[in-house]
Design a protein around this motif. Sequence first.
Motif, PDB file in Angstrom:
ATOM      1  N   PHE A  98     -17.707  38.120 -33.285  1.00 15.97           N
ATOM      2  CA  PHE A  98     -16.630  37.729 -32.604  1.00 15.97           C
ATOM      3  C   PHE A  98     -16.569  36.856 -32.994  1.00 15.97           C
ATOM      4  O   PHE A  98     -15.229  36.561 -33.762  1.00 15.97           O
ATOM      5  CB  PHE A  98     -17.393  37.167 -31.462  1.00 15.97           C
ATOM      6  CG  PHE A  98     -17.294  38.243 -29.861  1.00 15.97           C
ATOM      7  CD1 PHE A  98     -16.798  38.951 -30.449  1.00 15.97           C
ATOM      8  CD2 PHE A  98     -18.330  37.657 -29.468  1.00 15.97           C
ATOM      9  CE1 PHE A  98     -16.539  40.061 -28.650  1.00 15.97           C
ATOM     10  CE2 PHE A  98     -18.294  38.920 -28.563  1.00 15.97           C
ATOM     11  CZ  PHE A  98     -17.864  39.857 -28.098  1.00 15.97           C
ATOM     12  N   TYR A  99     -16.550  36.347 -34.140  1.00 19.29           N
ATOM     13  CA  TYR A  99     -16.383  34.586 -35.359  1.00 19.29           C
ATOM     14  C   TYR A  99     -15.424  35.531 -36.521  1.00 19.29           C
ATOM     15  O   TYR A  99     -14.168  35.314 -36.743  1.00 19.29           O
ATOM     16  CB  TYR A  99     -17.530  34.085 -35.518  1.00 19.29           C
ATOM     17  CG  TYR A  99     -18.261  33.018 -34.889  1.00 19.29           C
ATOM     18  CD1 TYR A  99     -17.255  31.188 -34.378  1.00 19.29           C
ATOM     19  CD2 TYR A  99     -19.202  32.631 -34.578  1.00 19.29           C
ATOM     20  CE1 TYR A  99     -17.368  30.689 -34.454  1.00 19.29           C
ATOM     21  CE2 TYR A  99     -19.519  31.486 -33.755  1.00 19.29           C
ATOM     22  CZ  TYR A  99     -18.648  30.394 -33.676  1.00 19.29           C
ATOM     23  OH  TYR A  99     -18.967  29.508 -32.687  1.00 19.29           O
ATOM     24  N   ASN A 100     -16.304  36.336 -36.900  1.00 12.59           N
ATOM     25  CA  ASN A 100     -14.735  37.122 -38.178  1.00 12.59           C
ATOM     26  C   ASN A 100     -13.889  37.943 -37.275  1.00 12.59           C
ATOM     27  O   ASN A 100     -12.676  37.867 -38.625  1.00 12.59           O
ATOM     28  CB  ASN A 100     -15.926  38.412 -38.510  1.00 12.59           C
ATOM     29  CG  ASN A 100     -17.500  38.057 -39.010  1.00 12.59           C
ATOM     30  OD1 ASN A 100     -16.948  36.371 -39.797  1.00 12.59           O
ATOM     31  ND2 ASN A 100     -18.053  38.600 -39.424  1.00 12.59           N
ATOM     32  N   ARG A 101     -13.845  38.226 -36.360  1.00 10.47           N
ATOM     33  CA  ARG A 101     -13.061  38.797 -35.434  1.00 10.47           C
ATOM     34  C   ARG A 101     -11.797  37.674 -35.681  1.00 10.47           C
ATOM     35  O   ARG A 101     -10.258  37.769 -35.520  1.00 10.47           O
ATOM     36  CB  ARG A 101     -12.707  39.619 -33.875  1.00 10.47           C
ATOM     37  CG  ARG A 101     -13.647  40.399 -34.160  1.00 10.47           C
ATOM     38  CD  ARG A 101     -14.268  41.752 -33.436  1.00 10.47           C
ATOM     39  NE  ARG A 101     -15.088  43.412 -32.977  1.00 10.47           N
ATOM     40  CZ  ARG A 101     -15.406  43.510 -32.501  1.00 10.47           C
ATOM     41  NH1 ARG A 101     -14.679  43.165 -31.058  1.00 10.47           N
ATOM     42  NH2 ARG A 101     -15.752  44.660 -32.524  1.00 10.47           N
ATOM     43  N   LEU A 102     -12.291  36.560 -34.400  1.00 11.22           N
ATOM     44  CA  LEU A 102     -10.842  34.914 -34.385  1.00 11.22           C
ATOM     45  C   LEU A 102     -10.796  34.865 -36.010  1.00 11.22           C
ATOM     46  O   LEU A 102      -9.595  34.090 -35.942  1.00 11.22           O
ATOM     47  CB  LEU A 102     -12.600  34.143 -34.458  1.00 11.22           C
ATOM     48  CG  LEU A 102     -12.325  34.784 -32.428  1.00 11.22           C
ATOM     49  CD1 LEU A 102     -13.800  33.057 -32.082  1.00 11.22           C
ATOM     50  CD2 LEU A 102     -11.210  34.566 -31.529  1.00 11.22           C
ATOM     51  N   GLU A 103     -11.676  34.188 -36.794  1.00  5.94           N
ATOM     52  CA  GLU A 103     -10.894  33.624 -38.405  1.00  5.94           C
ATOM     53  C   GLU A 103      -9.807  34.731 -38.584  1.00  5.94           C
ATOM     54  O   GLU A 103      -8.585  34.657 -38.995  1.00  5.94           O
ATOM     55  CB  GLU A 103     -12.126  34.339 -39.637  1.00  5.94           C
ATOM     56  CG  GLU A 103     -12.945  32.648 -38.726  1.00  5.94           C
ATOM     57  CD  GLU A 103     -13.984  32.486 -39.760  1.00  5.94           C
ATOM     58  OE1 GLU A 103     -14.206  33.308 -40.870  1.00  5.94           O
ATOM     59  OE2 GLU A 103     -15.292  31.889 -39.421  1.00  5.94           O
ATOM     60  N   LYS A 104     -10.129  36.347 -38.282  1.00  9.25           N
ATOM     61  CA  LYS A 104      -8.622  37.233 -39.350  1.00  9.25           C
ATOM     62  C   LYS A 104      -8.039  37.748 -37.622  1.00  9.25           C
ATOM     63  O   LYS A 104      -6.441  37.971 -38.235  1.00  9.25           O
ATOM     64  CB  LYS A 104      -9.515  38.930 -39.569  1.00  9.25           C
ATOM     65  CG  LYS A 104     -10.389  38.397 -40.351  1.00  9.25           C
ATOM     66  CD  LYS A 104     -10.919  39.674 -40.976  1.00  9.25           C
ATOM     67  CE  LYS A 104     -12.238  40.144 -41.535  1.00  9.25           C
ATOM     68  NZ  LYS A 104     -12.163  40.635 -42.665  1.00  9.25           N
ATOM     69  N   GLY A 105      -7.578  36.531 -37.086  1.00 11.92           N
ATOM     70  CA  GLY A 105      -6.781  36.688 -35.596  1.00 11.92           C
ATOM     71  C   GLY A 105      -6.358  38.269 -35.125  1.00 11.92           C
ATOM     72  O   GLY A 105      -5.576  38.600 -33.981  1.00 11.92           O
ATOM     73  N   MET A 106      -8.059  38.862 -34.882  1.00  8.99           N
ATOM     74  CA  MET A 106      -8.459  39.927 -34.389  1.00  8.99           C
ATOM     75  C   MET A 106      -8.486  39.856 -32.933  1.00  8.99           C
ATOM     76  O   MET A 106      -9.013  38.668 -32.154  1.00  8.99           O
ATOM     77  CB  MET A 106      -9.328  40.806 -35.058  1.00  8.99           C
ATOM     78  CG  MET A 106      -8.989  41.179 -36.019  1.00  8.99           C
ATOM     79  SD  MET A 106     -10.551  41.785 -36.954  1.00  8.99           S
ATOM     80  CE  MET A 106     -10.769  43.496 -36.173  1.00  8.99           C
ATOM     81  N   HIS A 107      -8.242  40.581 -31.910  1.00 10.89           N
ATOM     82  CA  HIS A 107      -8.139  40.461 -30.360  1.00 10.89           C
ATOM     83  C   HIS A 107     -10.092  40.748 -30.972  1.00 10.89           C
ATOM     84  O   HIS A 107     -10.863  41.708 -31.031  1.00 10.89           O
ATOM     85  CB  HIS A 107      -8.509  41.764 -30.136  1.00 10.89           C
ATOM     86  CG  HIS A 107      -6.811  41.629 -29.700  1.00 10.89           C
ATOM     87  ND1 HIS A 107      -5.520  42.053 -30.684  1.00 10.89           N
ATOM     88  CD2 HIS A 107      -6.059  41.998 -28.648  1.00 10.89           C
ATOM     89  CE1 HIS A 107      -4.561  41.788 -30.550  1.00 10.89           C
ATOM     90  NE2 HIS A 107      -4.549  41.296 -28.857  1.00 10.89           N
ATOM     91  N   LEU A 108     -10.758  40.112 -29.546  1.00 12.18           N
ATOM     92  CA  LEU A 108     -12.013  40.059 -29.574  1.00 12.18           C
ATOM     93  C   LEU A 108     -12.894  41.399 -28.980  1.00 12.18           C
ATOM     94  O   LEU A 108     -13.621  42.339 -29.644  1.00 12.18           O
ATOM     95  CB  LEU A 108     -12.804  39.602 -28.750  1.00 12.18           C
ATOM     96  CG  LEU A 108     -13.021  37.879 -29.186  1.00 12.18           C
ATOM     97  CD1 LEU A 108     -13.590  36.603 -27.694  1.00 12.18           C
ATOM     98  CD2 LEU A 108     -13.465  37.443 -30.185  1.00 12.18           C
ATOM     99  N   GLN A 109     -12.186  42.028 -28.413  1.00  9.96           N
ATOM    100  CA  GLN A 109     -12.756  43.544 -27.705  1.00  9.96           C
ATOM    101  C   GLN A 109     -13.438  43.805 -27.483  1.00  9.96           C
ATOM    102  O   GLN A 109     -14.965  44.954 -27.430  1.00  9.96           O
ATOM    103  CB  GLN A 109     -12.393  44.617 -28.570  1.00  9.96           C
ATOM    104  CG  GLN A 109     -10.959  45.297 -29.673  1.00  9.96           C
ATOM    105  CD  GLN A 109     -10.825  45.998 -30.210  1.00  9.96           C
ATOM    106  OE1 GLN A 109     -11.913  46.347 -30.925  1.00  9.96           O
ATOM    107  NE2 GLN A 109      -9.269  46.426 -30.444  1.00  9.96           N
ATOM    108  N   SER A 110     -13.644  42.833 -26.059  1.00 11.69           N
ATOM    109  CA  SER A 110     -15.115  42.448 -24.808  1.00 11.69           C
ATOM    110  C   SER A 110     -15.241  43.638 -24.162  1.00 11.69           C
ATOM    111  O   SER A 110     -13.971  42.664 -23.425  1.00 11.69           O
ATOM    112  CB  SER A 110     -15.733  41.291 -25.283  1.00 11.69           C
ATOM    113  OG  SER A 110     -16.338  41.135 -24.397  1.00 11.69           O
ATOM    114  N   CYS A 111     -15.958  44.441 -23.467  1.00  9.21           N
ATOM    115  CA  CYS A 111     -15.860  45.362 -22.015  1.00  9.21           C
ATOM    116  C   CYS A 111     -15.754  44.069 -21.441  1.00  9.21           C
ATOM    117  O   CYS A 111     -15.500  44.179 -19.987  1.00  9.21           O
ATOM    118  CB  CYS A 111     -16.428  46.235 -22.730  1.00  9.21           C
ATOM    119  SG  CYS A 111     -16.135  48.019 -23.643  1.00  9.21           S
TER     120      CYS A 111
END
Length: 177
Positions: free
Chosen positions: A106-119
């Motif tokens: 999740f931190y990696n996704r946040l740092e890249k500006g990606m969506h967390l994509q959590s069901c």
Amino acid sequence: AVNNVLGIPEKDFIRECSGSYLLKKYSIPGNTCEGYLFPDTYLFTKGVNAETVVNTMLERFFSQFPKNSFVENKTGFSMKEYIILASIIEKEAVVDNERPVIAGIFYNRLEKGMHLQSCATVLYAMGETGGRVITYTECEFDSPYNTYKYPGLPPMPICSPGRESIEASLNPDENEY
């Protein structure tokens, strides 16, 4: 199970969780204690009221995780953001040893500006408690809690996370996932 075991009406418990006195006393951001009610085993005497139960759970939370536990990280997280992420980790993880890995993802996704994509966040938005993968159609459900549709963290925690999820939020695994 509070209303079943202790006889406290659900509306009384919810009212206490959103009472301005406790939110101010513990400096909890937002309009509810959700996320800060520490899941643990508690012993209460018969006839206990909702205020005592909520206050006890908040006391336990802040005795386990004093406010100075939530130091600003490289993402600039506040206590609220750590708890929001911990709540998502709580609902996504199956076993404790995968929680830091999930946090790292999740931190990696946040740092890249990606969506967390959590069901789990979408299910929360839809009024479900989790435990399943969402459908493609459900990915389009319009809510600020839909982390498939909106980047970043949802506005508030989706549950009250346990110790392992909070620790994973504070100390994520550094990985390339």
